[in-house]
Each structure stands twice: as C-alpha cells, then as structure tokens.
Scaffold this motif. Structure first.
Motif, PDB file in Angstrom:
ATOM      1  N   THR A 764       0.978  -1.214  -0.128  1.00 43.94           N
ATOM      2  CA  THR A 764      -0.005   0.326   0.167  1.00 43.94           C
ATOM      3  C   THR A 764       0.698   1.543   0.051  1.00 43.94           C
ATOM      4  O   THR A 764       0.330   2.177  -0.450  1.00 43.94           O
ATOM      5  CB  THR A 764      -1.080   0.043   1.375  1.00 43.94           C
ATOM      6  N   SER A 765       2.622   1.163  -0.180  1.00 40.07           N
ATOM      7  CA  SER A 765       2.856   1.878   0.848  1.00 40.07           C
ATOM      8  C   SER A 765       4.009   2.893  -0.648  1.00 40.07           C
ATOM      9  O   SER A 765       5.115   0.937  -1.015  1.00 40.07           O
ATOM     10  CB  SER A 765       4.186   1.912   1.457  1.00 40.07           C
ATOM     11  N   TYR A 766       4.089   3.164  -1.746  1.00 38.87           N
ATOM     12  CA  TYR A 766       5.337   3.055  -3.333  1.00 38.87           C
ATOM     13  C   TYR A 766       6.530   3.738  -2.379  1.00 38.87           C
ATOM     14  O   TYR A 766       7.181   3.586  -2.970  1.00 38.87           O
ATOM     15  CB  TYR A 766       4.121   4.182  -3.767  1.00 38.87           C
ATOM     16  N   VAL A 767       6.225   4.389  -1.461  1.00 41.09           N
ATOM     17  CA  VAL A 767       7.515   4.488  -0.342  1.00 41.09           C
ATOM     18  C   VAL A 767       8.632   3.631  -0.109  1.00 41.09           C
ATOM     19  O   VAL A 767       9.563   3.172  -0.350  1.00 41.09           O
ATOM     20  CB  VAL A 767       7.906   5.514   0.944  1.00 41.09           C
ATOM     21  N   GLN A 768       7.630   2.827   0.342  1.00 42.58           N
ATOM     22  CA  GLN A 768       7.920   1.086   1.129  1.00 42.58           C
ATOM     23  C   GLN A 768       7.992   0.364  -0.016  1.00 42.58           C
ATOM     24  O   GLN A 768       9.275  -0.305   0.140  1.00 42.58           O
ATOM     25  CB  GLN A 768       6.841   0.518   2.010  1.00 42.58           C
ATOM     26  N   ALA A 769       7.460   0.775  -1.073  1.00 40.82           N
ATOM     27  CA  ALA A 769       7.830  -0.218  -2.269  1.00 40.82           C
ATOM     28  C   ALA A 769       9.615  -0.053  -2.665  1.00 40.82           C
ATOM     29  O   ALA A 769       9.982  -0.721  -2.875  1.00 40.82           O
ATOM     30  CB  ALA A 769       6.557  -0.630  -2.683  1.00 40.82           C
ATOM     31  N   LYS A 770       9.213   1.445  -2.691  1.00 36.53           N
ATOM     32  CA  LYS A 770      11.456   1.850  -3.562  1.00 36.53           C
ATOM     33  C   LYS A 770      11.743   1.444  -3.050  1.00 36.53           C
ATOM     34  O   LYS A 770      13.222   1.201  -3.479  1.00 36.53           O
ATOM     35  CB  LYS A 770      10.721   3.042  -3.189  1.00 36.53           C
ATOM     36  N   GLN A 771      11.847   1.371  -1.660  1.00 31.14           N
ATOM     37  CA  GLN A 771      12.705   0.671  -0.283  1.00 31.14           C
ATOM     38  C   GLN A 771      13.445  -0.110  -0.569  1.00 31.14           C
ATOM     39  O   GLN A 771      14.704  -0.312  -1.050  1.00 31.14           O
ATOM     40  CB  GLN A 771      12.744   1.460   0.628  1.00 31.14           C
ATOM     41  N   LEU A 772      11.693  -1.173  -1.092  1.00 34.85           N
ATOM     42  CA  LEU A 772      12.686  -2.681  -1.032  1.00 34.85           C
ATOM     43  C   LEU A 772      13.426  -3.400  -2.423  1.00 34.85           C
ATOM     44  O   LEU A 772      14.232  -3.383  -2.317  1.00 34.85           O
ATOM     45  CB  LEU A 772      11.263  -3.778  -0.892  1.00 34.85           C
ATOM     46  N   ILE A 773      12.797  -1.823  -3.586  1.00 29.60           N
ATOM     47  CA  ILE A 773      13.216  -2.533  -4.620  1.00 29.60           C
ATOM     48  C   ILE A 773      14.991  -2.498  -4.510  1.00 29.60           C
ATOM     49  O   ILE A 773      16.320  -2.804  -5.142  1.00 29.60           O
ATOM     50  CB  ILE A 773      12.661  -1.742  -5.628  1.00 29.60           C
ATOM     51  N   ALA A 774      14.913  -0.559  -3.931  1.00 28.75           N
ATOM     52  CA  ALA A 774      16.445  -0.309  -3.808  1.00 28.75           C
ATOM     53  C   ALA A 774      17.432  -1.079  -3.287  1.00 28.75           C
ATOM     54  O   ALA A 774      18.243  -1.616  -3.844  1.00 28.75           O
ATOM     55  CB  ALA A 774      16.244   0.979  -3.155  1.00 28.75           C
ATOM     56  N   SER A 775      16.208  -2.034  -2.410  1.00 27.48           N
ATOM     57  CA  SER A 775      17.520  -2.952  -1.267  1.00 27.48           C
ATOM     58  C   SER A 775      17.773  -4.744  -2.418  1.00 27.48           C
ATOM     59  O   SER A 775      18.954  -4.953  -1.855  1.00 27.48           O
ATOM     60  CB  SER A 775      16.464  -3.596  -0.246  1.00 27.48           C
TER      61      SER A 775
END
Lengths: 864, 167
Positions: A764-775
């Motif tokens: 539900t959170s793009y910010v969190q999703a982005k962080q995950l992809i970055a990792s």
C-alpha cells in the motif's frame, strides 16, 4: 443351490447352508456346506460347488474337528476338518456369526444321530451325489478343481481354476478377505501323510473288571493281574460296587478308592514299572489306567468323564466312567460301566449303554470328543445281562458239563448284541469261562441265599477298533473269592501307530518345502521388457515418451504399483510422469506403462545448476511379491531457460558455447554477488526479447494475454541459446510468452522469496516499495526497473493496445513475486488467501507502472 | 533350496522359506536386494524392518569380502539394533586353489563383529539350510513363537557378474 432344491423330496429339507473354502494343500476352492434332513430324522451333509461333490450321511462314521490352536494365532478364521470313515477334508470359514450358527446346526445334527439306536438308511442320498464317502477313487476331477491364493497381509486374490484334461482354465476371479493360517495347512498335510512317518508297534493291553461288592482288598490280586509271562504295556482296571455305603453314594467319598488303588498297584506285573495315568471314580465305579513307564512319556491328552444312569437316570449308583488318551498317534478309550440290574431289565441296560455312549464327553477338545471318536475302544464292566428262558438246574448242569455255548444262546447280551440293539460295532471274544455271578462269598459255590440267583455272565469285556488285532485271553479268575462276583480279565494284542522321529522330521520338512514351493510358485511374477530406460537428449519443454511393457508371467493376477522410496513425496522425480502408475494384470496378460519425461519451468533451474539430472530409480512393487528396480536415464541440453539472472548477465557468449562446468560454477556462486566488469546490466536474452517487443509489439492488443505457439517458443529458445544472427523468429505473442517463461524458470523469482512478506506488507506504500526495490541485488534491481520502464512504455500506448495498468500489474505481480513451487498434492493454502495475496502483489507492482522511479535508476547507470 | 539368483539382478527378489526348529516352525520372508552399487541407496527400504540379514561374499573374490565388510558396518549403524547378522562365504565348493579369502579370515571378522558365520555353497546347498536354522535360533524368543510375519532380509555383496547365488 437351486439344483439341490430341485432334487429335494417332499420329506427332505435344507436345515442350514454356509459358504466355506475347501483347503487342499496351498489351494482353496469355494464350496457350500449344506445340512439336509429327511423325515425330521436322518441328517446329511452336502459339499457342493456347481454340483454336489459329496453327500455324506451324518452317521456314526461322521466326525468333525475345529482347529482351535491355529485359530488363536490368527484371531481370525475358523478351520474345521470333516472326517468320514478315514478320509478328511479341511474347510476354512470366516469368523462371522453365521459360521457359529452353522457349526451349532452341525453339532445338533450329530447329537441327534448319536441318540439313534440303529444305523439309518441313507440310500436317498444317492440322488444328490454318487459320492457318499470321501474315498480317494471318488475324488477325481473335483479334487483337481483348485484355487490358488496369494498370501498377503489381509487380502488375497482368489482365482478358481479347473484342471480338466490337463488344461487349466480360468473360471472366474473373486477377491476375498481372509487371513492365511499356515499352521492349519501344515497340520492337515501332516495328518494326510501319517502313514509315511509312523510305524506300527504291537502292544499288550490288559483289561480287568470286578464287581467287588463293597469289600476291601483283603487278598493278593496277582492271580488276576499277573497272568502272563511278559508284562502288558497298558492296564485298564475297572471296579463296580467299590463302596456300597450311603456316604459313598451321597458324597462320592470313600476310603476304598485308596485301598484298592494300593492293592492293584502292588499286584501289577513285576516284570515292568508302571505309571498311573488316570483314575476316575463315580460312587462305586472306578477305572484306573496304568501305562508301562517307558511308554508313558508318549501318552498325551489324557481326559476322563463320568455318566450316572442310576436313580432318576442321573445318579451314580449305575452308569459309566471313562478315560481317554493318545498313545503316540493312536487314540484309546476305556469305559467301565455298571448297567441296570435285575433279570427282566435288559432293555433298561441297552438304554444305559446308549446313554453312556452318547453322554460321555471329554472336554478340552473342540468339539468335545465322545467315545466313538477313538481308534480303539475297550468297554468293560458289570453289564448285568442275565440268562433267561432256561431252567436254573439245567443251567448249572450245563455249566458243570462245560457246555457254555448252549447257555450263551440264552445270554441276554449275546441276543441283544446280535439284534443290533446294543454295542453296535463292538466285538466280544468267545466265552470259555464259568459265569462270574453269583457266588457265595469266600467260595466257588453258586448263590445259596434265599434269592437263589441264577448264574450269569454279568462281567464282560467288549472292544471296537481296527487296531485291536487279537484277543489273546478272556477269562475269569475264580481264586479271588472276597466278592459275590469273580473278576474277569482280558488281554489284547493291539497295534498303535508310533511316530518315527527321523521320518517325521523328514516328512515335515517335505511338507514344508512343498508348501514353500507352492507358495513361491504362486507369488506374483512379472517380466519388464526394459529395466534400463534411456532417453535421447532432452530439451527444455520438449517431452519424450517411452513405453514399458509389464507382462504377468506368473500364475496369479498381479497388482502392481510404483512405490515411493523412503520418505519421498512422490514415486518418481518431478520431470517424470508414469501412466498408469498402478494396475492389475491377469496371468499371461500385459500392461503398457507410458513414461514421459518433460523438463519445464519447474525443474529447468535444478537441471542447469546440476542439483538434479535425468536419473531416477523406480521401484515397481508387486503386491505380495517382489520389487523390481527400473532405472531411467538421459542427458539434458541446458538452455537459458532455468538460468539465474546473475548467471545470464555474466554470459557474454551464447549459452551453447558455455562449458557445462562453467555454468554450474556460475550458478553455484550466484549468491556471492561478485559481478565481473564485463557483466551486462540486464541479461542479453531479456534485452533481445524486450527490444523485439518494443519494436514490434507496443501496439499489439492482448500482449502478454494471448498465448504464444509452442513450436515458435522452441524456435525462440534455440535462437537465444545459440546466439543466432538471424532475426528473432515467432510472433510477438510467442516472444512475450518466452519473456514470461524466462522469468518463471529461474530458481528464485526476480524478487527473492525471503523479501515476499515485506513486499506484501509494503503493497500500500510506494515509498516502502521503492525502498525494498532499492535493496534488491544489483542485477535483479536492474532487470526489475528495466522491465517496469518497458511496461510503462507499453501502457503509454494503451489507446492502441488496450492494455491497462491493473491487468499488467496483476500479471507481473505473479511473475516478479512468484509463489514457491507447490508440491503435487493439493496445497493447504486457501483460495481466498491466494486471492488476497495476488491483489497485494498487483498493488506492489502497480506503483512502478504509474509512478516515476527515475531516482532509483540514476545511481545504477553504467559505471563505464 | 530355491536357486533364484539372476545375473544382473534388477529387482529385490522375494521368497518365503520355512525352517523347523525343534517344535517351532519359522517362516522367513526373504528380500534379496541386489548387491549392485547403483541400488545401494534402496537397501534401507528392505533392512529397516528386517529381523535378520545374511551378507554373502564370494570366497574366490577378495573384493566382495571388502564390500561385505562395508555392508556389515552399514547394517550395524542403520539397521534395527537387535538385527541378527550372518556372514556367509559362498562358493565353498570350488577348489582350494581358487580361494582368496581364508576361512579363518571370515571367521575372525565375524567373531569380532558378533556375526554368525558359515561358509556355504549355493551350488551344493551346503550349509544353506543350516544358516537359516542358526539365524532362527538367535531370533528373539517372541519372534520365534510368533512364527511368521515381518520382513527378514538377505543382503548379498556378491559380484554382480557371478551367477547362481542362492538363499
């Protein structure tokens, strides 16, 4: 059954019938046992299958035994053997209540017969079957109708074959449930072969009887008991009127028992030592059996019983006592009886005989044994039959003249016996001695009392049984004068069957071997045409088939199944499919089993990494028999499908040009994250496919939804693996499907399994999703963002291709966040949970289809 | 005595054999697994429920004796703890000149490891019944009384190229 019913006369009826198995060696056949009744009197047993095999009168020659020993072992089936004259049949019955009911009816029929005084006429049985006995010549074809069974846990396959003209024909197949009771079969086989391991030994049996008129043994008994040079082997000594006191009658207690036992023991033949086997007493009737010491160890199953036929027909002032024993394998029975008194009561005496004969029952056997169930019967006692219709003085004169024969014509026992009213089947030796009754005590003078009783041969010995070869002596002993009766003795030369231990062991072993051989012959046997199945070079998504022929070469139907090895979840590897994996084959028939090998997206990565190979050992199990091992081998041509992203980015040449060792090395080091400088940022294969779609598919409707052609996908596979310089073959749909397949064939999805929970939470959170992809690991992140960029481009042509972000997000959610492989058995996962997860996966991917994520791309630009 | 060894066996043969021991009759259900190395991994399927095992080597082939020893070790480690293990030096009918494993060598090894030991000949049936009788004697009393059931196993470490081994 119907054919039997048609044969029934109006006065004949079926009392009971029961389905059983006739056991012959290792074979068994299904039979009906039917109890028939005629005129509410005579009973008979029919053994029937299609027709009637045997029609047996239930008369004095009919016996049956329940094998209770083996019953206890297998807590299951009931074995009964039916003996008619000397021949036996063994039947097996299921332990159901109907079996009990049937056995009860059979017992009732036998009891009814035993009460009959004369043998019945069984000629009416002939219409059912000519075989009214079990003699060998009558067994013929029927005995060849056989059934073979395959012993196995609780089920056995049951085939009925019929040997006719030396040819085996299968009549039918039936599957029954029963337990195999091995011991019963051995016991039965051994009883059939008894003659082979026994020999005949002659023994001498001494029978003595004396009505002692309540006296104590005040004299030496040697004159009576020791009359021969050689000591007899067995003594059976009976007394009547041992004690005439009220105490003896009312409480059955007497000191006389011990007195007489001691006196007898003292006077036994001094030439041998004897062991007292059994003593039985009812009021004044006592019977003692001694066996010579060396022979005594071969005496088994000793039992005794008493029957009172006195007052009220029950009490023990009259009646009989009996002892039975097995000597080696011969059964002996001794009966001492005191029958009703008074001259005119001869019919009462006949009745007493029948009562004793039918009521004596030796317990401890199932069913209890009666007198007639013995090989040799010795019947002694004060039978009380008198001399009638002859003047007393004339009798005495004839006796003095030694003309016993004339008097014996007037002996009630001789007459009744001749008429068949009593002692049917028994023999009595010629009487050459003075009547044994009635004397003045202490003298050899006839009764001088007021009653002035007529002399009579009250005290007698009769016998029955083929083994009683010769009566060598039958006389009275006048020198013993303490009673008003003279004692009588008789000596017999009898034959007993002795087990030869050596031969017994040999026969036993032979029986065992025979049964082993039969059992092993009837084990399931198959031939498999090929136990080393070798497949040609296998390629990704190209199935190959081979057929295995399983031929039943044995004599019984075969139930086969490919079974799991140890705790494997399946009976074969996941790239192999067996159809059918279990089945049933009749003898002489075959079954084709199709083996299909197929490497798809589920197993390609394991093949590429060397974790698995085309090699499996199948265990083909035959129920109740052996296991066959079948090896399946083949080689696999590796493809880019199944390679990890990490490996692909490091391949600068086509896969076909990469050495196998290098590929395995790359796959095993993929997690170390060391990428060489020459690595691509995305695998060239993905680039080729995406580039092709970018150039030819942006405006294509239903892209990723419309399936590709399998043949084109194989061409694309070859194009990628060989690095062809030709244009990429196939339609855009085939290219699109190949792209998905490439992503799905990796060991782990693009977003590794361990990150899935976090991704689902972050959906539900793009910010969190982005962080995950970055990792994400570098190459996975590159591929992810590269593909999402392409998908954004694709969606920008939505007007032409009619795609929408939600559909694409759902599809790629399942690809990027692929579920772990499911086992073949139905997953425990609920459907609604799967739907929720699919929605969250789609939401996660959706963020990257509608948002600008260029800040994620920036830092990872090509360093050089 | 059933001659059931087949060349290049690709199955686990199953036969039954009955042995008389005094008054007791014991039925053996015999699973003969192949000694071939490729099927080694399958052997535990058969010995994990076995009450007895016979390991057969060829007295004319030292190599089979070595493999027999490794089978003994495996059984001692993996099989049920009360399993009765017998070691059989087969082909004892062949002339002494062909012998490679001495009787004393087999016997000593068996003694060290608590195994029954006999030299046998499948060809002449020498000691074949005897080895089953000896095993029967060593089986726990309860099993003996029970008389039947249970899988008993015959292991053979004989070289696959040899024929006519029997149980």
């Amino acid at each position: 059954m119907n054919s039997i019913q048609k044969l029934l006369s109006s006065d004949e009826s079926i009392i009971s019938s029961h389905e059983v198995s006739l056991v012959q060696g290792w074979m068994r056949s299904s039979k009906h046992l039917i109890i028939l009744e005629k005129s509410r009197d005579l009973k008979a047993l029919l053994v029937a299958s299609e027709g009637v095999d045997y029609a047996l009168p239930i008369d004095s020659d009919f016996k049956f035994d329940i094998d209770c020993e083996s019953k206890s072992k297998n807590a299951g089936d009931v074995f009964i053997s039916i003996t008619y004259q000397k021949n036996k049949l063994l039947f097996e019955m299921l332990p159901v209540s109907k079996t009990n009911a049937f056995i009860n009816e059979l017992l009732k029929a036998m009891e009814h017969q035993s009460k009959r005084k004369s043998a019945g006429d069984y000629s009416w049985l002939k219409k059912y079957s000519k075989k009214t006995d079990l003699t060998v010549e009558n067994q013929g074809v029927v005995m060849d109708a056989r059934t073979c069974t395959v012993p196995s846990e609780n089920r056995a396959v049951f085939v009925c074959t019929c040997a006719a003209l030396g040819k085996f024909v299968i009549l039918g197949i039936e599957v029954l449930t029963f337990c195999w009771t091995y011991d019963s079969v051995i016991k039965y086989q051994m009883s059939i072969r008894e003659q082979d391991y026994t020999y005949i030994q002659g023994i001498q049996v001494f029978i003595g009887t004396w009505n002692v008129n309540g006296q104590s043994p005040s004299c030496d008994l040697s004159d009576w008991l020791t009359t021969t040079v050689d000591p007899p082997h067995i003594y059976a000594i009976g007394f009547q009127e041992l004690d005439l006191s009220k105490e003896a009658f009312l409480f059955n207690e007497t000191l006389k028992e011990d007195e007489w036992l001691r006196a007898v023991t003292k006077s036994l033949h001094p030439g041998a030592a004897y062991q007292k086997i059994c003593l039985v007493r009812l009021v004044g009737m006592m019977l003692i059996v001694f066996v010579e010491e060396n022979l005594a160890q071969h005496v088994h199953n000793v039992a005794s019983d008493t029957v009172g036929t006195g007052i009220m027909g029950k009490l023990g002032n009259k009646g009989g006592v009996a002892i039975r024993l097995d000597l080696h394998t011969t059964s002996l029975c001794f009966v001492n009886s005191h029958l009703a008194a008074h001259t005119e009561e001869f019919e009462r005496r006949n009745q007493d005989f029948h009562d004793i004969d039918s009521r004596i029952a030796f317990t401890g056997f199932l069913p209890p044994k009666s007198i007639k169930d013995h090989d040799q019967i010795y019947w002694l006692g004060d039978l009380n039959y008198r001399i009638t219709d002859l003047d007393l003085t004339k009798v005495k004169n004839l006796i003095n003249a030694g003309k016993y024969q004339t008097i014996l014509e007037h002996d009630q026992l001789t007459r009744q016996h001749a008429k068949g009213n009593v002692f049917l089947g028994y023999k009595e030796g010629a009487i050459h001695f003075r009547p044994t009754y009635k004397y003045d005590v202490g003298t050899d003078d006839w009764d001088s009392s007021e009653k002035n009783r007529a002399p009579a041969w009250c005290d007698r010995v009769l016998y029955k049984g083929d083994g009683i070869r010769q009566q060598v002596d039958y006389k009275s002993v006048p020198s013993l004068k303490i009673s008003d009766h003279k004692p009588v003795m008789s000596l017999f030369n009898s034959d007993i069957r002795v087990i030869d231990a050596v031969r017994y062991r040999k026969v036993h072993e032979e029986v065992m071997k025979k049964l082993d051989k039969l059992e092993n012959e009837f084990l399931p046997q198959v031939m498999v045409d090929n136990t080393e199945v070798v497949f040609d070079t296998l390629r990704f998504l190209e199935a190959q088939n081979k057929t295995l022929i399983i031929a039943n070469t044995g004599q019984v139907p075969v139930q086969f199944e490919f079974i799991k090895k140890f705790d494997d979840s399946n009976y074969c590897k996941d790239w192999l499919h067996i159809e059918p994996y279990m089945g049933f084959i009749l003898p002489g028939e075959k079954c084709d089993v199709k083996l299909e090998v197929y490497v798809d997206k589920r197993c390609a990565s394991k093949m590429n990494s060397g974790q698995d190979k085309i090699y499996d050992i199948l265990v083909l199990h035959l129920e109740g028999g052996k296991d066959l091992f079948i090896t399946v081998t083949g080689s696999y041509e590796r493809s880019v499908f199944g390679c990890s992203i990490e490996t692909l980015v490091q391949l600068n040449v086509p896969l076909r040009d990469v050495a196998l060792g290098k590929l395995i090395e790359l796959e095993s080091s993929k997690d170390s994250g060391t990428l060489s400088n020459t690595s691509y940022s995305v695998p060239k294969e993905i680039w080729f496919l995406v580039d092709h779609l970018y150039r030819h598919g942006l405006k294509q409707q239903n892209l990723f939804e419309h399936p590709g052609l399998p043949s084109e996908i194989l061409l694309i596979r070859n194009w990628l693996d060989t690095g062809s310089s030709d244009p990429l073959p196939g339609s855009v749909h085939s290219v699109a499907e190949s792209l998905l397949l490439l992503l799905e064939s990796t060991a782990e999805p693009l977003i590794p399994y361990n990150m899935h929970p976090a991704c689902l939470t972050a959906s539900t959170s793009y910010v969190q999703a982005k962080q995950l992809i970055a990792s994400l690991p570098l190459c996975s992140r590159n591929v992810y963002l590269y593909l999402c960029s392409f998908l954004q481009e694709l969606l920008s042509h939505a007007e032409e291709n009619r795609l929408d972000a939600k559909t694409i997000a759902t599809l790629f959610g399942q690809i990027f966040l692929r579920d772990p492989p499911r086992s073949r058995d139905p997953s425990a996962r609920g459907k609604s949970q799967t739907q929720t997860q699919a929605r969250r996966k789609a939401n996660f991917v959706y963020h990257f289809l509608v948002n600008d994520f260029s800040e994620l791309i920036a830092p990872v630009n090509h360093p050089g | 005595m059933a001659q059931i060894w087949l060349k290049d066996r690709v199955d686990s043969a199953f036969i039954t054999q009955t042995v008389c021991l005094d008054d007791v009759t014991i039925r053996f259900e015999i699973w003969d697994t192949a000694g071939q190395e490729r099927y080694h991994t399958l052997a535990p399927m058969y010995y994990r429920n076995a009450q007895a095992a016979i390991i057969v080597y060829d007295i004319t082939n030292q190599d089979t004796f070595g493999r027999a020893k490794s089978w003994v070790k495996e059984l001692q480690r993996m099989a049920p703890p009360n399993i009765v293990i017998a070691l059989a030096g087969n082909k004892a009918d062949l002339p002494t000149s062909r012998r490679c494993v001495e009787y004393s060598e087999g016997e000593a090894y068996a003694e060290e490891n608590g195994l029954l030991f006999m030299e046998t000949s499948a060809k002449t049936a020498m000691n074949v019944n005897e080895i089953f009788v000896e095993i029967a004697k060593k089986l726990p009393k309860k099993e003996v009384n029970n008389g039947q059931g249970g899988r008993r196993l015959v292991e053979t470490a004989e070289a696959p190229k040899t024929s006519n081994c029997c149980k």
